[in-house]
Motif scaffolding. Structure first.
Motif, PDB file in Angstrom:
ATOM      1  N   ASP A  19       0.888  -1.248   0.029  1.00  0.00           N
ATOM      2  CA  ASP A  19       0.093  -0.038  -0.216  1.00  0.00           C
ATOM      3  C   ASP A  19       0.770   1.321   0.109  1.00  0.00           C
ATOM      4  OD1 ASP A  19      -1.618   2.031   0.480  1.00  0.00           O
ATOM      5  OD2 ASP A  19      -2.704   1.076   2.072  1.00  0.00           O
ATOM      6  N   SER A  20       0.639   2.143  -1.014  1.00  0.00           N
ATOM      7  CA  SER A  20       1.662   3.337  -1.033  1.00  0.00           C
ATOM      8  C   SER A  20       1.344   4.330   0.010  1.00  0.00           C
ATOM      9  CB  SER A  20       1.373   4.202  -2.359  1.00  0.00           C
ATOM     10  OG  SER A  20       0.147   4.512  -2.309  1.00  0.00           O
ATOM     11  N   LYS A  21       0.389   4.256   0.680  1.00  0.00           N
ATOM     12  CA  LYS A  21      -0.058   4.963   1.793  1.00  0.00           C
ATOM     13  C   LYS A  21       0.815   4.368   3.254  1.00  0.00           C
ATOM     14  CE  LYS A  21      -4.367   4.883   1.865  1.00  0.00           C
ATOM     15  NZ  LYS A  21      -4.685   4.016   0.901  1.00  0.00           N
ATOM     16  N   ASN A  22       1.259   3.438   3.236  1.00  0.00           N
ATOM     17  CA  ASN A  22       1.866   2.795   4.082  1.00  0.00           C
ATOM     18  C   ASN A  22       3.199   2.036   3.616  1.00  0.00           C
ATOM     19  OD1 ASN A  22       2.238   1.615   6.908  1.00  0.00           O
ATOM     20  ND2 ASN A  22       0.490   0.113   6.747  1.00  0.00           N
ATOM     21  N   PRO A  23       3.974   2.445   3.402  1.00  0.00           N
ATOM     22  CA  PRO A  23       5.361   2.200   2.848  1.00  0.00           C
ATOM     23  C   PRO A  23       6.271   1.340   3.983  1.00  0.00           C
ATOM     24  CG  PRO A  23       5.638   4.484   3.256  1.00  0.00           C
ATOM     25  CD  PRO A  23       4.210   4.214   3.316  1.00  0.00           C
ATOM     26  N   TYR A  24       5.964   1.589   5.277  1.00  0.00           N
ATOM     27  CA  TYR A  24       6.861   0.700   6.120  1.00  0.00           C
ATOM     28  C   TYR A  24       5.710  -0.373   6.664  1.00  0.00           C
ATOM     29  CZ  TYR A  24       9.819   4.626   5.688  1.00  0.00           C
ATOM     30  OH  TYR A  24      10.618   5.250   5.151  1.00  0.00           O
ATOM     31  N   GLY A  25       4.735  -0.488   6.131  1.00  0.00           N
ATOM     32  CA  GLY A  25       3.834  -1.777   6.510  1.00  0.00           C
ATOM     33  C   GLY A  25       4.209  -2.935   5.751  1.00  0.00           C
ATOM     34  N   PRO A  26       3.236  -3.928   6.047  1.00  0.00           N
ATOM     35  CA  PRO A  26       3.674  -5.346   5.254  1.00  0.00           C
ATOM     36  C   PRO A  26       3.322  -5.250   3.551  1.00  0.00           C
ATOM     37  CG  PRO A  26       1.240  -5.257   6.024  1.00  0.00           C
ATOM     38  CD  PRO A  26       1.947  -3.847   6.654  1.00  0.00           C
ATOM     39  N   ALA A  27       4.037  -5.992   3.099  1.00  0.00           N
ATOM     40  CA  ALA A  27       3.846  -6.392   1.615  1.00  0.00           C
ATOM     41  C   ALA A  27       3.183  -7.997   1.598  1.00  0.00           C
ATOM     42  CB  ALA A  27       5.187  -6.218   0.952  1.00  0.00           C
ATOM     43  N   LEU A  28       2.466  -7.889   0.306  1.00  0.00           N
ATOM     44  CA  LEU A  28       2.166  -9.033  -0.212  1.00  0.00           C
ATOM     45  C   LEU A  28       3.070  -9.679  -1.330  1.00  0.00           C
ATOM     46  CD1 LEU A  28      -1.694  -8.414  -0.227  1.00  0.00           C
ATOM     47  CD2 LEU A  28      -0.396  -9.684   1.300  1.00  0.00           C
ATOM     48  N   THR A  29       3.138 -10.824  -1.510  1.00  0.00           N
ATOM     49  CA  THR A  29       3.876 -11.493  -2.638  1.00  0.00           C
ATOM     50  C   THR A  29       2.985 -12.203  -3.222  1.00  0.00           C
ATOM     51  OG1 THR A  29       4.889 -13.044  -1.228  1.00  0.00           O
ATOM     52  CG2 THR A  29       6.235 -11.124  -1.332  1.00  0.00           C
ATOM     53  N   PHE A  30       2.998 -12.010  -4.677  1.00  0.00           N
ATOM     54  CA  PHE A  30       2.415 -12.769  -5.461  1.00  0.00           C
ATOM     55  C   PHE A  30       3.155 -13.718  -6.538  1.00  0.00           C
ATOM     56  CE2 PHE A  30      -0.195  -9.496  -4.379  1.00  0.00           C
ATOM     57  CZ  PHE A  30      -1.527 -10.051  -4.103  1.00  0.00           C
ATOM     58  N   ALA A  31       2.771 -14.898  -7.100  1.00  0.00           N
ATOM     59  CA  ALA A  31       3.874 -15.581  -7.833  1.00  0.00           C
ATOM     60  C   ALA A  31       3.705 -14.892  -9.473  1.00  0.00           C
ATOM     61  CB  ALA A  31       3.022 -16.842  -8.179  1.00  0.00           C
TER      62      ALA A  31
END
Length: 69
Positions: free
Chosen positions: A39-51
């Protein structure tokens, strides 16, 4: 599953991202097997990864209009 180190990742967002009130996703560049998304509004938050194949299919579906709001 092993955690992906994204501390040095280069993130990008669409040039259209400022047109919708800031509800944007950013995608990390330089990964081949997976696509990290955050989420661009939360750059230090979690990231999801997709194949990578799944992400490519999703982007294609959005572009051709087969994914709705």
């Amino acid at each position: 599953m092993r955690s992906l180190d994204l501390t040095a990742a280069t993130w990008r967002k669409s040039s259209y991202s400022n047109q919708d009130g800031g509800q944007c996703l950013e995608v990390a560049c330089g990964f081949t097997a997976v696509i990290p998304v955050r989420d661009s509004k939360n750059p230090y938050g979690p990231a999801l990864t997709f194949a990578a194949d799944d992400w490519s299919s999703f982007v294609s579906a959005v572009k051709d209009g087969s994914v709705g709001d």
